[in-house]
Design a protein around this motif. Structure first.
Motif, PDB file in Angstrom:
ATOM      1  N   TYR A   7       9.139 -53.469 -47.507  1.00  0.00           N
ATOM      2  CA  TYR A   7       8.799 -54.631 -46.679  1.00  0.00           C
ATOM      3  C   TYR A   7       9.021 -54.320 -45.209  1.00  0.00           C
ATOM      4  O   TYR A   7       9.684 -53.340 -44.848  1.00  0.00           O
ATOM      5  N   TYR A  11       6.176 -58.528 -40.655  1.00  0.00           N
ATOM      6  CA  TYR A  11       5.089 -58.275 -41.598  1.00  0.00           C
ATOM      7  C   TYR A  11       3.713 -58.565 -41.016  1.00  0.00           C
ATOM      8  O   TYR A  11       2.694 -58.108 -41.534  1.00  0.00           O
ATOM      9  N   VAL A  14       1.602 -55.456 -40.373  1.00  0.00           N
ATOM     10  CA  VAL A  14       1.030 -54.657 -41.462  1.00  0.00           C
ATOM     11  C   VAL A  14      -0.496 -54.638 -41.361  1.00  0.00           C
ATOM     12  O   VAL A  14      -1.127 -53.575 -41.359  1.00  0.00           O
ATOM     13  N   LEU A  52       7.647 -47.950 -44.706  1.00  0.00           N
ATOM     14  CA  LEU A  52       6.811 -48.661 -45.671  1.00  0.00           C
ATOM     15  C   LEU A  52       5.684 -47.758 -46.164  1.00  0.00           C
ATOM     16  O   LEU A  52       5.419 -47.674 -47.375  1.00  0.00           O
ATOM     17  N   THR A 130       4.839 -59.054 -46.969  1.00  0.00           N
ATOM     18  CA  THR A 130       4.370 -57.673 -46.840  1.00  0.00           C
ATOM     19  C   THR A 130       3.441 -57.326 -48.004  1.00  0.00           C
ATOM     20  O   THR A 130       2.371 -56.733 -47.803  1.00  0.00           O
TER      21      THR A 130
END
Length: 216
Positions: A7, A11, A14, A52, A130
């Motif tokens: 995560y 987020y 992302v 990640l 995420t």
């Protein structure tokens, strides 16, 4: 520190970073400098993306782009690659529910609580958000096809050709079989990587070895 699913606290980055990855040239190594200078994501909030990316298989442990990285940038394989990476990065969720990606946010939150033991809080929310951000790039309806990662070979080695030590290398990557009228037929393709040299004796040695070991 607990081993939670992958995560990012920030987020929201992302989606932005993954979109930039699709646009930018693939680097030899995906470093913090690359993230900041080339992709334009500076600050502490974006830095955890590299961790990640390593956990889902987008990057290798040394930060080098994997075969998944190339597939993700390929429009014809992008969604399929991301689906495979999500399954790779969140194995505990898929052990509990093989259709974790089909859950809505509430159901996914419950699954993460079940797996991690987390109570309502920022970490729980970050894991869920995420996962959902990654899922936006995936299509789980496609048949999963893992990327082919070839092992490095020396200039003198080719699939199916005996090495200098006389031990034949694997021909599995180029081997095909078909069954017709009860008969099984095998064939394979051979690719030769010639060294970058002007020495004729080197080439003579290579083709002599091919003739003696492969064509005899």
């Amino acid at each position: 520190m607990a081993d939670y699913p992958p995560y990012m606290n920030a987020y929201g980055n992302v989606t932005k970073i993954l979109n930039k990855i699709k646009e930018a040239k693939t680097p030899d190594r995906f470093s913090q400098d690359y993230l900041e200078t080339v992709l334009g994501f500076s600050g502490g909030g974006a830095r955890p993306f590299i961790s990640l990316a390593k956990r889902i298989g987008l990057l290798g442990t040394d930060g080098s782009p994997t075969a998944y990285y190339g597939q993700f940038r390929n429009p014809a394989q992008s969604e399929q690659a991301m689906a495979a990476m999500i399954r790779k990065g969140y194995p505990e969720l898929y052990k509990r529910n093989e259709y974790a990606h089909a859950l809505d946010e509430s159901g996914l939150t419950g699954l993460v609580v079940e797996v991690t033991g987390l109570e309502d809080g920022s970490t729980l929310r970050a894991i869920v958000k995420t996962f959902l951000a990654l899922k936006e790039f995936a299509n789980f309806e496609l048949d999963p096809t893992p990327p082919v990662v070839e092992e490095p070979r020396s200039a003198f080695e080719t699939p199916g050709v005996p090495s200098a030590a006389g031990v034949p290398s694997s021909v599995g990557d180029g081997l095909t079989a078909s069954a017709q009228l009860g008969q099984v037929r095998f064939s394979h393709n051979i690719y030769i990587n010639l060294p970058d040299t002007d020495d004729v004796e080197v080439f003579n040695a290579i083709f002599k070895a091919l003739k003696e070991n492969l064509l005899s």
